[in-house]
Each structure stands twice: as structure tokens, then as C-alpha cells.
Design a protein around this motif. Structure first.
Motif, PDB file in Angstrom:
ATOM      1  N   ARG A 260      -7.274  14.672  -2.010  1.00  0.00           N
ATOM      2  CA  ARG A 260      -7.671  13.453  -1.297  1.00  0.00           C
ATOM      3  C   ARG A 260      -6.637  13.054  -0.244  1.00  0.00           C
ATOM      4  O   ARG A 260      -5.445  13.173  -0.464  1.00  0.00           O
ATOM      5  CB  ARG A 260      -7.793  12.281  -2.269  1.00  0.00           C
ATOM      6  N   LEU A 261      -7.141  12.520   0.850  1.00  0.00           N
ATOM      7  CA  LEU A 261      -6.329  11.804   1.810  1.00  0.00           C
ATOM      8  C   LEU A 261      -6.721  10.353   1.594  1.00  0.00           C
ATOM      9  O   LEU A 261      -7.895   9.992   1.745  1.00  0.00           O
ATOM     10  CB  LEU A 261      -6.643  12.251   3.238  1.00  0.00           C
ATOM     11  N   ALA A 262      -5.761   9.505   1.190  1.00  0.00           N
ATOM     12  CA  ALA A 262      -6.134   8.172   0.735  1.00  0.00           C
ATOM     13  C   ALA A 262      -4.952   7.222   0.820  1.00  0.00           C
ATOM     14  O   ALA A 262      -3.845   7.602   1.203  1.00  0.00           O
ATOM     15  CB  ALA A 262      -6.613   8.248  -0.717  1.00  0.00           C
TER      16      ALA A 262
ATOM     17  N   ALA B 295       0.844  -1.198   0.000  1.00  0.00           N
ATOM     18  CA  ALA B 295       0.000   0.000   0.000  1.00  0.00           C
ATOM     19  C   ALA B 295       0.878   1.246   0.000  1.00  0.00           C
ATOM     20  O   ALA B 295       2.009   1.221   0.478  1.00  0.00           O
ATOM     21  CB  ALA B 295      -0.911   0.007   1.224  1.00  0.00           C
ATOM     22  N   MET B 296       0.309   2.325  -0.536  1.00  0.00           N
ATOM     23  CA  MET B 296       0.980   3.620  -0.554  1.00  0.00           C
ATOM     24  C   MET B 296       0.028   4.664   0.005  1.00  0.00           C
ATOM     25  O   MET B 296      -1.142   4.708  -0.380  1.00  0.00           O
ATOM     26  CB  MET B 296       1.368   3.996  -1.980  1.00  0.00           C
ATOM     27  N   PHE B 297       0.522   5.486   0.902  1.00  0.00           N
ATOM     28  CA  PHE B 297      -0.262   6.580   1.481  1.00  0.00           C
ATOM     29  C   PHE B 297      -0.195   7.766   0.540  1.00  0.00           C
ATOM     30  O   PHE B 297       0.850   8.041  -0.048  1.00  0.00           O
ATOM     31  CB  PHE B 297       0.324   6.945   2.850  1.00  0.00           C
ATOM     32  N   ALA B 298      -1.293   8.467   0.388  1.00  0.00           N
ATOM     33  CA  ALA B 298      -1.336   9.635  -0.504  1.00  0.00           C
ATOM     34  C   ALA B 298      -2.073  10.773   0.190  1.00  0.00           C
ATOM     35  O   ALA B 298      -3.241  10.642   0.537  1.00  0.00           O
ATOM     36  CB  ALA B 298      -2.037   9.274  -1.810  1.00  0.00           C
ATOM     37  N   ASP B 299      -1.374  11.875   0.403  1.00  0.00           N
ATOM     38  CA  ASP B 299      -1.958  13.067   1.032  1.00  0.00           C
ATOM     39  C   ASP B 299      -1.921  14.201   0.022  1.00  0.00           C
ATOM     40  O   ASP B 299      -0.865  14.782  -0.229  1.00  0.00           O
ATOM     41  CB  ASP B 299      -1.173  13.426   2.284  1.00  0.00           C
ATOM     42  N   ASP B 300      -3.063  14.460  -0.600  1.00  0.00           N
ATOM     43  CA  ASP B 300      -3.194  15.524  -1.607  1.00  0.00           C
ATOM     44  C   ASP B 300      -2.194  15.311  -2.749  1.00  0.00           C
ATOM     45  O   ASP B 300      -1.491  16.222  -3.155  1.00  0.00           O
ATOM     46  CB  ASP B 300      -3.011  16.895  -0.952  1.00  0.00           C
ATOM     47  N   HIS B 301      -2.162  14.088  -3.257  1.00  0.00           N
ATOM     48  CA  HIS B 301      -1.226  13.719  -4.319  1.00  0.00           C
ATOM     49  C   HIS B 301      -1.413  14.615  -5.538  1.00  0.00           C
ATOM     50  O   HIS B 301      -2.470  14.631  -6.153  1.00  0.00           O
ATOM     51  CB  HIS B 301      -1.428  12.244  -4.703  1.00  0.00           C
TER      52      HIS B 301
ATOM     53  N   PHE C 204     -14.073   5.426  -3.284  1.00  0.00           N
ATOM     54  CA  PHE C 204     -13.041   4.709  -4.029  1.00  0.00           C
ATOM     55  C   PHE C 204     -12.747   5.421  -5.349  1.00  0.00           C
ATOM     56  O   PHE C 204     -13.625   6.051  -5.933  1.00  0.00           O
ATOM     57  CB  PHE C 204     -13.485   3.268  -4.315  1.00  0.00           C
ATOM     58  N   PHE C 205     -11.510   5.287  -5.837  1.00  0.00           N
ATOM     59  CA  PHE C 205     -11.122   5.928  -7.091  1.00  0.00           C
ATOM     60  C   PHE C 205     -10.006   5.130  -7.756  1.00  0.00           C
ATOM     61  O   PHE C 205      -9.384   4.261  -7.145  1.00  0.00           O
ATOM     62  CB  PHE C 205     -10.690   7.381  -6.860  1.00  0.00           C
ATOM     63  N   ARG C 206      -9.781   5.448  -9.014  1.00  0.00           N
ATOM     64  CA  ARG C 206      -8.684   4.850  -9.775  1.00  0.00           C
ATOM     65  C   ARG C 206      -7.459   5.739  -9.596  1.00  0.00           C
ATOM     66  O   ARG C 206      -7.426   6.872 -10.075  1.00  0.00           O
ATOM     67  CB  ARG C 206      -9.070   4.764 -11.251  1.00  0.00           C
ATOM     68  N   PRO C 207      -6.434   5.246  -8.900  1.00  0.00           N
ATOM     69  CA  PRO C 207      -5.279   6.099  -8.623  1.00  0.00           C
ATOM     70  C   PRO C 207      -4.381   6.315  -9.847  1.00  0.00           C
ATOM     71  O   PRO C 207      -4.339   5.493 -10.755  1.00  0.00           O
ATOM     72  CB  PRO C 207      -4.532   5.331  -7.532  1.00  0.00           C
ATOM     73  N   ALA C 208      -3.685   7.435  -9.809  1.00  0.00           N
ATOM     74  CA  ALA C 208      -2.717   7.749 -10.859  1.00  0.00           C
ATOM     75  C   ALA C 208      -1.604   6.701 -10.865  1.00  0.00           C
ATOM     76  O   ALA C 208      -1.320   6.082  -9.841  1.00  0.00           O
ATOM     77  CB  ALA C 208      -2.120   9.131 -10.602  1.00  0.00           C
ATOM     78  N   TYR C 209      -1.001   6.519 -12.016  1.00  0.00           N
ATOM     79  CA  TYR C 209       0.174   5.668 -12.221  1.00  0.00           C
ATOM     80  C   TYR C 209      -0.094   4.169 -12.115  1.00  0.00           C
ATOM     81  O   TYR C 209       0.462   3.402 -12.880  1.00  0.00           O
ATOM     82  CB  TYR C 209       1.330   6.036 -11.277  1.00  0.00           C
TER      83      TYR C 209
ATOM     84  N   ARG D 238     -10.292   6.292  -0.118  1.00  0.00           N
ATOM     85  CA  ARG D 238     -10.256   7.579   0.586  1.00  0.00           C
ATOM     86  C   ARG D 238     -10.238   7.373   2.089  1.00  0.00           C
ATOM     87  O   ARG D 238     -10.969   6.547   2.627  1.00  0.00           O
ATOM     88  CB  ARG D 238     -11.456   8.432   0.189  1.00  0.00           C
ATOM     89  N   LEU D 239      -9.409   8.164   2.755  1.00  0.00           N
ATOM     90  CA  LEU D 239      -9.337   8.152   4.211  1.00  0.00           C
ATOM     91  C   LEU D 239      -9.965   9.393   4.814  1.00  0.00           C
ATOM     92  O   LEU D 239     -10.021   9.523   6.033  1.00  0.00           O
ATOM     93  CB  LEU D 239      -7.865   8.045   4.655  1.00  0.00           C
ATOM     94  N   ASP D 240     -10.433  10.307   3.970  1.00  0.00           N
ATOM     95  CA  ASP D 240     -11.011  11.564   4.442  1.00  0.00           C
ATOM     96  C   ASP D 240     -12.537  11.545   4.391  1.00  0.00           C
ATOM     97  O   ASP D 240     -13.177  12.584   4.311  1.00  0.00           O
ATOM     98  CB  ASP D 240     -10.449  12.745   3.658  1.00  0.00           C
ATOM     99  N   VAL D 241     -13.105  10.356   4.436  1.00  0.00           N
ATOM    100  CA  VAL D 241     -14.561  10.177   4.488  1.00  0.00           C
ATOM    101  C   VAL D 241     -14.859   9.309   5.703  1.00  0.00           C
ATOM    102  O   VAL D 241     -13.948   8.817   6.369  1.00  0.00           O
ATOM    103  CB  VAL D 241     -15.099   9.503   3.195  1.00  0.00           C
ATOM    104  N   ASP D 242     -16.136   9.111   5.994  1.00  0.00           N
ATOM    105  CA  ASP D 242     -16.513   8.238   7.102  1.00  0.00           C
ATOM    106  C   ASP D 242     -16.017   6.831   6.804  1.00  0.00           C
ATOM    107  O   ASP D 242     -16.403   6.230   5.804  1.00  0.00           O
ATOM    108  CB  ASP D 242     -18.037   8.262   7.276  1.00  0.00           C
ATOM    109  N   LEU D 243     -15.130   6.316   7.641  1.00  0.00           N
ATOM    110  CA  LEU D 243     -14.457   5.045   7.368  1.00  0.00           C
ATOM    111  C   LEU D 243     -14.975   3.907   8.231  1.00  0.00           C
ATOM    112  O   LEU D 243     -15.310   4.097   9.385  1.00  0.00           O
ATOM    113  CB  LEU D 243     -12.965   5.168   7.654  1.00  0.00           C
ATOM    114  N   ASP D 244     -14.960   2.751   7.637  1.00  0.00           N
ATOM    115  CA  ASP D 244     -15.181   1.507   8.354  1.00  0.00           C
ATOM    116  C   ASP D 244     -13.814   0.822   8.362  1.00  0.00           C
ATOM    117  O   ASP D 244     -13.391   0.261   7.343  1.00  0.00           O
ATOM    118  CB  ASP D 244     -16.238   0.666   7.619  1.00  0.00           C
TER     119      ASP D 244
END
Length: 117
Positions: A48-50, A37-43, A71-76, A86-92
Motif C-alpha cells: 500500500r501507498l497510504a 499523520a504518518m506516510f507509509a510506502d509499502d510498509h 481505508f484500512f486498520r493500520p499496524a501498531y 490509501r493514496l494509491d487509489v482514485d483520491l478525492d
């Protein structure tokens, strides 16, 4: 940042997973090689925080289609079926753990993958 710490805890709980910076962001690897996994903060300013991780065939398309707010299709790596979560939404966090375990089973050697239920 609480989301990063929770993600870190989930990733490092998986067998032989380590963390190091990759492209300037925290990332987790199985046996120091395969990316879990890779963390992404406003990539690149996407707002997005994801995190991004490998996903089983068809999962990315289905989740992005049915829940685009989460959910989204990440770059690269999106073209290879990776999933952006996404980690910036209500998470389970139980769901996040399931997604990470699934990603782990995709990249870990069979002996390690068999240890993760």
C-alpha cells in the motif's frame, strides 16, 4: 512522488505542524509533539501507498467496513482507532483534507484546534 507532495502540502497547511522522519518515513507533528499523520510506502511489504492518522471513535470501523478498498486498520496504531487511508487509489483530495483536519482537531491543543474549521 506526487501523493507524498500533496499529503505534505495538506499537513503543513495546518497551524504549527512540522515534518520529520519517524521510523524511517515522513511524519507530521503538531507543535513537534503529537503525531498528526504518518506516510507509509509499502510498509513491511503490505503493497500500500497510504497514510495513517488518528480518527474519531467509531470512524475507523465504519470506513473500513464500508470502503475496504480505500481505508484500512493500520499496524501498531489501528487498535487505538487510527485510520489507514490509501493514496494509491482514485483520491478525492478534498476528502483527504477533511480527514486530516479531523485528525488535527483530535491531537492539537484546543487553542490550535479551534483555528481549523
Amino acid at each position: 512522488m506526487e501523493q507524498l507532495e500533496a499529503l505534505r502540502k495538506s499537513c503543513l497547511a495546518l497551524p504549527e505542524t512540522t515534518e520529520r522522519l519517524s521510523h524511517g518515513s515522513p511524519a507530521w507533528f503538531v507543535r513537534g509533539k503529537k503525531t498528526l499523520a504518518m506516510f507509509a510506502d509499502d510498509h513491511h511489504g503490505d503493497g500500500r501507498l497510504a497514510f495513517w492518522c488518528p480518527a474519531p471513535p467509531g470512524a475507523q470501523e465504519e470506513l473500513v467496513r464500508t470502503e475496504p478498498e480505500r481505508f484500512f486498520r493500520p499496524a501498531y496504531v489501528g487498535h487505538r482507532g487510527w485510520l489507514g487511508v490509501r493514496l494509491d487509489v482514485d483520491l478525492d483530495w478534498a476528502e483527504v483534507d477533511r480527514i486530516l483536519r479531523e485528525a488535527y482537531r483530535l491531537v492539537a491543543p484546543k487553542t490550535l484546534a479551534a483555528r481549523v474549521v
